[in-house]
Design a protein around this motif. Sequence first.
Motif, PDB file in Angstrom:
ATOM      1  N   MET A 188       2.980 -10.684 -11.253  1.00 52.26           N
ATOM      2  CA  MET A 188       3.438 -10.875  -9.880  1.00 52.26           C
ATOM      3  C   MET A 188       4.811 -11.554  -9.818  1.00 52.26           C
ATOM      4  SD  MET A 188       1.115  -9.313  -8.353  1.00 52.26           S
ATOM      5  CE  MET A 188       1.580  -9.590  -6.640  1.00 52.26           C
ATOM      6  N   GLN A 189       5.403 -11.842 -10.983  1.00 50.93           N
ATOM      7  CA  GLN A 189       6.753 -12.404 -11.009  1.00 50.93           C
ATOM      8  C   GLN A 189       7.817 -11.322 -10.859  1.00 50.93           C
ATOM      9  OE1 GLN A 189       6.907 -15.755 -11.007  1.00 50.93           O
ATOM     10  NE2 GLN A 189       4.660 -15.568 -11.044  1.00 50.93           N
ATOM     11  N   GLN A 190       7.404 -10.053 -11.010  1.00 51.73           N
ATOM     12  CA  GLN A 190       8.347  -8.947 -10.844  1.00 51.73           C
ATOM     13  C   GLN A 190       8.825  -8.895  -9.398  1.00 51.73           C
ATOM     14  OE1 GLN A 190       9.666  -7.003 -13.073  1.00 51.73           O
ATOM     15  NE2 GLN A 190       8.203  -6.172 -14.541  1.00 51.73           N
ATOM     16  N   THR A 191      10.114  -8.672  -9.234  1.00 52.65           N
ATOM     17  CA  THR A 191      10.681  -8.615  -7.883  1.00 52.65           C
ATOM     18  C   THR A 191      10.868  -7.163  -7.465  1.00 52.65           C
ATOM     19  OG1 THR A 191      12.894  -8.801  -8.837  1.00 52.65           O
ATOM     20  CG2 THR A 191      11.840 -10.834  -8.066  1.00 52.65           C
ATOM     21  N   SER A 192       9.920  -6.659  -6.716  1.00 53.08           N
ATOM     22  CA  SER A 192       9.987  -5.304  -6.190  1.00 53.08           C
ATOM     23  C   SER A 192       9.137  -5.239  -4.939  1.00 53.08           C
ATOM     24  CB  SER A 192       9.479  -4.285  -7.218  1.00 53.08           C
ATOM     25  OG  SER A 192       9.298  -3.013  -6.616  1.00 53.08           O
ATOM     26  N   ARG A 193       9.635  -4.562  -3.926  1.00 51.71           N
ATOM     27  CA  ARG A 193       8.870  -4.415  -2.686  1.00 51.71           C
ATOM     28  C   ARG A 193       7.590  -3.624  -2.908  1.00 51.71           C
ATOM     29  NH1 ARG A 193      11.040   0.528   0.832  1.00 51.71           N
ATOM     30  NH2 ARG A 193      11.579   1.968  -0.850  1.00 51.71           N
ATOM     31  N   ARG A 194       7.507  -2.897  -4.029  1.00 56.07           N
ATOM     32  CA  ARG A 194       6.334  -2.072  -4.294  1.00 56.07           C
ATOM     33  C   ARG A 194       5.188  -2.864  -4.917  1.00 56.07           C
ATOM     34  NH1 ARG A 194       7.006   3.505  -3.771  1.00 56.07           N
ATOM     35  NH2 ARG A 194       9.154   4.112  -3.284  1.00 56.07           N
ATOM     36  N   ILE A 195       5.472  -4.037  -5.420  1.00 55.61           N
ATOM     37  CA  ILE A 195       4.419  -4.897  -5.975  1.00 55.61           C
ATOM     38  C   ILE A 195       4.027  -5.907  -4.898  1.00 55.61           C
ATOM     39  CG2 ILE A 195       3.795  -6.502  -7.804  1.00 55.61           C
ATOM     40  CD1 ILE A 195       5.995  -5.211  -9.515  1.00 55.61           C
ATOM     41  N   ARG A 196       2.785  -5.842  -4.485  1.00 53.64           N
ATOM     42  CA  ARG A 196       2.344  -6.666  -3.366  1.00 53.64           C
ATOM     43  C   ARG A 196       0.859  -6.983  -3.518  1.00 53.64           C
ATOM     44  NH1 ARG A 196       2.316  -1.787   1.203  1.00 53.64           N
ATOM     45  NH2 ARG A 196       0.216  -1.006   0.671  1.00 53.64           N
ATOM     46  N   ARG A 197       0.338  -7.685  -2.526  1.00 50.43           N
ATOM     47  CA  ARG A 197      -1.104  -7.958  -2.487  1.00 50.43           C
ATOM     48  C   ARG A 197      -1.709  -7.233  -1.290  1.00 50.43           C
ATOM     49  NH1 ARG A 197      -2.903 -11.736  -6.026  1.00 50.43           N
ATOM     50  NH2 ARG A 197      -1.306 -12.980  -7.067  1.00 50.43           N
ATOM     51  N   ASP A 198      -2.941  -6.727  -1.470  1.00 50.09           N
ATOM     52  CA  ASP A 198      -3.590  -5.997  -0.383  1.00 50.09           C
ATOM     53  C   ASP A 198      -4.273  -6.964   0.582  1.00 50.09           C
ATOM     54  OD1 ASP A 198      -5.959  -6.821  -1.569  1.00 50.09           O
ATOM     55  OD2 ASP A 198      -6.426  -4.870  -2.443  1.00 50.09           O
ATOM     56  N   ALA A 199      -5.034  -6.406   1.513  1.00 43.08           N
ATOM     57  CA  ALA A 199      -5.690  -7.235   2.536  1.00 43.08           C
ATOM     58  C   ALA A 199      -6.669  -8.229   1.929  1.00 43.08           C
ATOM     59  CB  ALA A 199      -6.413  -6.328   3.535  1.00 43.08           C
ATOM     60  N   ASN A 200      -7.160  -7.937   0.723  1.00 39.38           N
ATOM     61  CA  ASN A 200      -8.089  -8.847   0.042  1.00 39.38           C
ATOM     62  C   ASN A 200      -7.386  -9.734  -0.978  1.00 39.38           C
ATOM     63  OD1 ASN A 200     -10.440  -7.817   1.370  1.00 39.38           O
ATOM     64  ND2 ASN A 200     -10.290  -5.998   0.059  1.00 39.38           N
ATOM     65  N   ASN A 201      -6.049  -9.783  -0.876  1.00 36.81           N
ATOM     66  CA  ASN A 201      -5.217 -10.621  -1.745  1.00 36.81           C
ATOM     67  C   ASN A 201      -5.241 -10.164  -3.207  1.00 36.81           C
ATOM     68  OD1 ASN A 201      -3.334 -12.752  -1.823  1.00 36.81           O
ATOM     69  ND2 ASN A 201      -4.865 -14.142  -2.712  1.00 36.81           N
ATOM     70  N   LYS A 202      -5.549  -8.885  -3.434  1.00 35.77           N
ATOM     71  CA  LYS A 202      -5.542  -8.317  -4.784  1.00 35.77           C
ATOM     72  C   LYS A 202      -4.210  -7.608  -5.020  1.00 35.77           C
ATOM     73  CE  LYS A 202      -9.922  -9.338  -5.533  1.00 35.77           C
ATOM     74  NZ  LYS A 202     -10.347 -10.334  -6.540  1.00 35.77           N
ATOM     75  N   PRO A 203      -3.653  -7.715  -6.239  1.00 34.31           N
ATOM     76  CA  PRO A 203      -2.363  -7.067  -6.503  1.00 34.31           C
ATOM     77  C   PRO A 203      -2.470  -5.551  -6.544  1.00 34.31           C
ATOM     78  CG  PRO A 203      -3.224  -8.071  -8.505  1.00 34.31           C
ATOM     79  CD  PRO A 203      -4.134  -8.495  -7.393  1.00 34.31           C
ATOM     80  N   GLU A 204      -1.388  -4.895  -6.135  1.00 41.68           N
ATOM     81  CA  GLU A 204      -1.331  -3.436  -6.182  1.00 41.68           C
ATOM     82  C   GLU A 204       0.131  -2.993  -6.260  1.00 41.68           C
ATOM     83  OE1 GLU A 204      -3.183  -1.970  -2.633  1.00 41.68           O
ATOM     84  OE2 GLU A 204      -1.561  -2.619  -1.316  1.00 41.68           O
ATOM     85  N   TYR A 205       0.321  -1.760  -6.711  1.00 44.09           N
ATOM     86  CA  TYR A 205       1.652  -1.156  -6.782  1.00 44.09           C
ATOM     87  C   TYR A 205       1.671   0.043  -5.849  1.00 44.09           C
ATOM     88  CZ  TYR A 205       5.692   1.430  -8.525  1.00 44.09           C
ATOM     89  OH  TYR A 205       6.882   2.114  -8.613  1.00 44.09           O
ATOM     90  N   VAL A 206       2.696   0.130  -4.980  1.00 42.57           N
ATOM     91  CA  VAL A 206       2.806   1.228  -4.032  1.00 42.57           C
ATOM     92  C   VAL A 206       3.526   2.395  -4.706  1.00 42.57           C
ATOM     93  CG1 VAL A 206       3.606   1.984  -1.773  1.00 42.57           C
ATOM     94  CG2 VAL A 206       2.892  -0.400  -2.119  1.00 42.57           C
ATOM     95  N   LEU A 207       2.797   3.460  -4.945  1.00 43.75           N
ATOM     96  CA  LEU A 207       3.362   4.641  -5.588  1.00 43.75           C
ATOM     97  C   LEU A 207       4.016   5.563  -4.569  1.00 43.75           C
ATOM     98  CD1 LEU A 207       3.826   6.457  -8.037  1.00 43.75           C
ATOM     99  CD2 LEU A 207       1.458   7.247  -7.834  1.00 43.75           C
ATOM    100  N   ALA A 208       3.411   5.700  -3.388  1.00 43.34           N
ATOM    101  CA  ALA A 208       3.970   6.561  -2.334  1.00 43.34           C
ATOM    102  C   ALA A 208       3.770   5.884  -0.992  1.00 43.34           C
ATOM    103  CB  ALA A 208       3.289   7.917  -2.349  1.00 43.34           C
ATOM    104  N   TRP A 209       4.844   5.796  -0.225  1.00 37.06           N
ATOM    105  CA  TRP A 209       4.750   5.204   1.106  1.00 37.06           C
ATOM    106  C   TRP A 209       4.035   6.159   2.060  1.00 37.06           C
ATOM    107  CZ3 TRP A 209       5.604   0.307   0.699  1.00 37.06           C
ATOM    108  CH2 TRP A 209       6.582  -0.193  -0.161  1.00 37.06           C
ATOM    109  N   SER A 210       3.507   5.615   3.117  1.00 40.57           N
ATOM    110  CA  SER A 210       2.667   6.397   4.032  1.00 40.57           C
ATOM    111  C   SER A 210       3.385   7.622   4.584  1.00 40.57           C
ATOM    112  CB  SER A 210       2.172   5.524   5.189  1.00 40.57           C
ATOM    113  OG  SER A 210       3.271   4.975   5.903  1.00 40.57           O
ATOM    114  N   GLU A 211       4.693   7.513   4.835  1.00 43.63           N
ATOM    115  CA  GLU A 211       5.420   8.654   5.393  1.00 43.63           C
ATOM    116  C   GLU A 211       5.581   9.799   4.388  1.00 43.63           C
ATOM    117  OE1 GLU A 211       8.555   5.415   4.398  1.00 43.63           O
ATOM    118  OE2 GLU A 211       6.530   5.541   5.300  1.00 43.63           O
TER     119      GLU A 211
END
Length: 657
Positions: free
Chosen positions: A481-504
């Motif tokens: 979680m030290q990586q700086t990227s908007r794609r690395i985030r936490r979900d609604a349950n505070n679990k880490p995830e990587y965004v591969l494709a945005w909703s649009e």
Amino acid sequence: MDCQVIFQPSGRRGTVKKGSSLLEAARKLGVDIESPCGGTNCCGKCKVKIDEGYVDELSAETHISHVSQLTENEKNMLQPQEIRENYRLACCTQIEGDILVFVPEESRSTQQVVLETGKDRVLRVNPAVRNYFVEMIPASLEDHRDDSERLKAALLDRYSHLDKELSIDYTVLLSLPVIVRKGKWSVTATLWKEQVVVALEPGLVEATYGVAVDVGTTTVAAYLCDLTTGKVLQQDSMMNPQIRYGEDVLSRITYGMDDDNGLAILHQTIIEGINTLVTRLSKAAGINVEQVAEMVLVFNTAMHHIALNINPCYVGRSPFAPAVRKSLDIKARDLGIRIAAGGNIHCLPVEAGFVGPDNVAVLIAEEPHKQEKRRLLIDIGTNGEIDFGNKQRLLSTSCATGPALEGAQIKFGMRAAPGAIEKVRLDPVSLEPQYKVIGEADWFQPSQTIKAKGICGSGIIDIIAEMFKSGIIDPTGKFNMQQTSRRIRRDANNKPEYVLAWSEETSIGSDITVTQGDVREIQLAKAALYTGAKILMKKWGTDQVDSVTLAGAFGSYINKESALVIGLFPDCNLDNVVAVGNAAGDGAKIALLDKDKRVEAQEVADFVQFVETAVEPDFQPQFVQAMYFPHGKDTFPHVQHILDTIPTVKRSKLEAL
């Protein structure tokens, strides 16, 4: 009391008993909803939405109160927003009144991209079924022999090598008088193993046909062959229609045990699927299904028992003993398979509890038992099968990889179908992805027609490898979680995830992500394969392989470098890692076209030694080490140049020093 149910967008409707689950209703009405766990409330893939309001087709209101209360399972698996919008899990939800159900796109079963082809092979034509043309002596007042005796005599007179105890199948006798007279006493008899007349046609008929079928847990592939030339005339495939009762064999065994008619339903479902394929193949080739005189079936042991209507429950229990190991020849009519009524169904032998005729088919196609090189063969599927050795000694095992590598148990996982992300690469600096979607020729473009719907198995291997290479996850699989990227985030349950494709960019209206749970599922699957291979190698007495052969559709589509980087199999020169396509299907064709290969199949099944890896004393420590990327201890010289560039690997090495 019966309740009315309508499923949209398919429009399927009907009545079901009050108290039935929405998944049961969907099965009854022919609505395919994704249910990889077979309705055991553990995968969360069967999301549906309960509509509210007056419905003309129901002449009644539909309301969330017309189904059972939300369960704890659903509260854990559904997002708060989904719960507010009346989403439910079909397997957990009982019907208590008239209801309109919407099946969102991500929950709909779609047409999978099925790999039917194997590799080019030289096939010997020596079938068990052949045509024999004869001109019979017409009946007369002076010659009182019956028609069957005339046919036998004509055959034995002209073809002296035929079995002297030649017999005629009962179904042939039914039409014998009409056919011999229609042909003016000239007929073509189709004989099985030179012993039994299984079909009869008027006049001279040169071609005879057979079908080879690979009944996989997920897919069924079939091949129509001309048994006189060895040519494959047509090939076709479908999703295994049993999939609605569970994605893996244990789910189906459980369904067969828990439902009073479970085994009968599963059996009839696969027989209907096979008949559908035979009909489609015959129509495409311009022949009648009755002209197909023989079929060869290969499958894993559980599918073998279900297809033959044999109770499979003991295959799923220790000591996992099958009901029968030897190869079988069964009349088509006894199984309800619609080819020539007197036709033969040949099933290759079973190796062991979870290593079935499909693995034997791979062995007679690839022939490691005839070679000096130490070959590792991996047929990657829901139930992974592994063989290792050469002509001196051959070992085999099975491992419960689960359906994760085929997209199940992954949050946005799906089968290989249009809309599935199949290839991924990440920029190592920006961590921005590029991906390719099945159905589109190029890598993602904002203007493309087919939007991303989920991630299939090959895409999952790629994204996990790319996340590891770029330092998003470390060798233990944990997110950095030290990586700086908007794609690395936490979900609604505070679990880490990587965004591969945005909703649009998607067709499902939400971001497609790779979660910490997804990474763990892949770790479990790849550790099972790796541990199975390593135990076989240790049993054989070596720590090296000369080559790796990947069989099955999954093996043909994955990036072998990505697979080695995450440790899907032991280190090997990538030039010696080859994909051979549907080798089980190839083996089925080989056995159909060459009866001697059936003898070899039984010999190989007796020669190969099955190893129950789970009871090996070092299984657990081996499995734990295999959970790491690429491994906790083993080295990977052939991808070391890649591993040396991974930030988290460098850091862990420094920490170790």
